[in-house]
Enzyme design. Structure first.
Site, PDB file in Angstrom:
ATOM      1  N   SER A   1      13.606 -20.621 -10.442  1.00  0.00           N
ATOM      2  CA  SER A   1      13.289 -21.555  -9.359  1.00  0.00           C
ATOM      3  C   SER A   1      13.618 -20.843  -8.055  1.00  0.00           C
ATOM      4  O   SER A   1      14.393 -19.872  -8.044  1.00  0.00           O
ATOM      5  CB  SER A   1      14.183 -22.797  -9.494  1.00  0.00           C
ATOM      6  OG  SER A   1      14.206 -23.553  -8.301  1.00  0.00           O
TER       7      SER A   1
ATOM      8  N   TYR B   1      22.245 -27.328 -11.123  1.00  0.00           N
ATOM      9  CA  TYR B   1      20.912 -26.718 -11.197  1.00  0.00           C
ATOM     10  C   TYR B   1      20.900 -25.354 -10.518  1.00  0.00           C
ATOM     11  O   TYR B   1      20.407 -24.366 -11.063  1.00  0.00           O
ATOM     12  CB  TYR B   1      19.899 -27.665 -10.531  1.00  0.00           C
ATOM     13  CG  TYR B   1      18.445 -27.279 -10.684  1.00  0.00           C
ATOM     14  CD1 TYR B   1      17.716 -27.677 -11.804  1.00  0.00           C
ATOM     15  CD2 TYR B   1      17.795 -26.526  -9.706  1.00  0.00           C
ATOM     16  CE1 TYR B   1      16.375 -27.342 -11.948  1.00  0.00           C
ATOM     17  CE2 TYR B   1      16.458 -26.183  -9.840  1.00  0.00           C
ATOM     18  CZ  TYR B   1      15.749 -26.602 -10.951  1.00  0.00           C
ATOM     19  OH  TYR B   1      14.420 -26.260 -11.078  1.00  0.00           O
TER      20      TYR B   1
END
Ligand code: NAD
Length: 260
Positions: free
Chosen positions: A142, A155
């Protein structure tokens, strides 16, 4: 050139993973799909890949929280389809909360699903790839593997961890014909993102368009979502001969987000 190879794509019952599975199938690659969801819908997804592209497609219900099930998924793929040539570690979840309130079980689950599952799958798949002298490992990271956002401690930690895992394994297998890379998307329009819209509209008293532009795409200079097809196309490219010198790379596809 990929025809007849086998790909395992974790978290491929929806979103980016499903896009990758279908893009590989379109190249003649047999695929193992994996993920959670309604059994009937998963079977329809699996069958559609076989009929649309004329390849074999098997579903693995392995839970990415469980290392033994992950190793079992790789073993099953090798037994049923002959090899695991391409591994896409894509399964992921999100939870948004200030660190002092972050639920411990959410932290554990995010680290397990978004990071440790890739370790378990790589660990199980590398011996076969080494034996055959060819392999492609692609981790869906990401933009959050490169930069942080508040309230996403687990995350961002998991995605930075995936970057480290990618580089380390790439060095270990560099002379074995195996490349290991991380694709780092900015915002991609998937169920994971779509689900955040109604609550954000309510919380901020905004229209859907305002939420997309001023909240979600605030950090993304193009003000456009990255598409699933663009991410899947990147993954297919990384499996080509042209990409065989790209390894250990942390590769943004983020509309300029991490250029800032
Ligand atoms: P998604 O929710 O559409 O897909 C997630 C997949 O993971 C689903 O198939 C789900 O069933 C599976 N999954 C979740 N928990 C699992 C478990 N315990 N065991 C097995 N499978 C499990 O989301 P997406 O947006 O397609 O996300 C895919 C990946 O892309 C994730 O790693 C995510 O972090 C990453 N990503 C997404 C975006 C985005 O904007 N959508 C941006 C950057 C990175």
């Amino acid at each position: 050139m990929l025809k007849g190879k086998t790909a395992v794509v974790t978290g491929s019952t929806s979103g980016i993973g499903l896009g990758c599975a279908r893009a590989f199938a379109a190249e003649g690659v047999n695929v193992v799909i994996n993920g959670l969801g309604d059994a009937g819908e998963i079977e329809a997804t699996r069958a559609a890949i076989e009929t649309d592209f004329g390849v074999r497609c098997i579903y693995s219900p392995a839970n990415m929280l469980n290392g033994e099930e992950i190793a079992g998924m790789i073993e099953m793929a090798e037994k049923e389809l002959g090899s695991v040539d391409i591994l896409v570690n894509n399964a992921g979840i999100q939870h948004v909360s200030p660190v002092e309130d972050f639920p411990i079980n959410k932290w554990d689950a995010i680290i397990a699903i978004n990071l440790s599952s890739a370790f378990h799958a790589i660990r199980a798949a590398v011996p076969g790839m080494k034996k055959r002298g060819w392999g492609r490992i692609i981790n869906t990271a990401s933009a959050h593997a490169l930069v942080a956002s508040p309230y996403k401690s687990a995350y961002v930690a998991a995605k930075h961890g995936i970057a480290g895992l990618t580089k380390t394994v790439a060095l270990e297998v560099a002379e074995s014909g195996i490349t290991v890379n991380a694709i780092c998307p900015g915002y991609v329009w998937t169920p994971l993102v779509e689900a955040q819209i109604p609550d954000t509209m309510k919380a901020r008293n905004m229209t859907e368009e305002e939420v997309k532009r001023d909240v979600l795409l605030k950090a993304q200079p193009t003000k456009k979502f990255v598409s699933i097809e663009q991410v899947a196309g990147y993954a297919v490219f990384l499996c080509s001969d042209t990409a065989s010198s790209i390894t250990g790379s942390i590769l943004p596809i983020d509309g300029g987000w991490t250029a800032q």
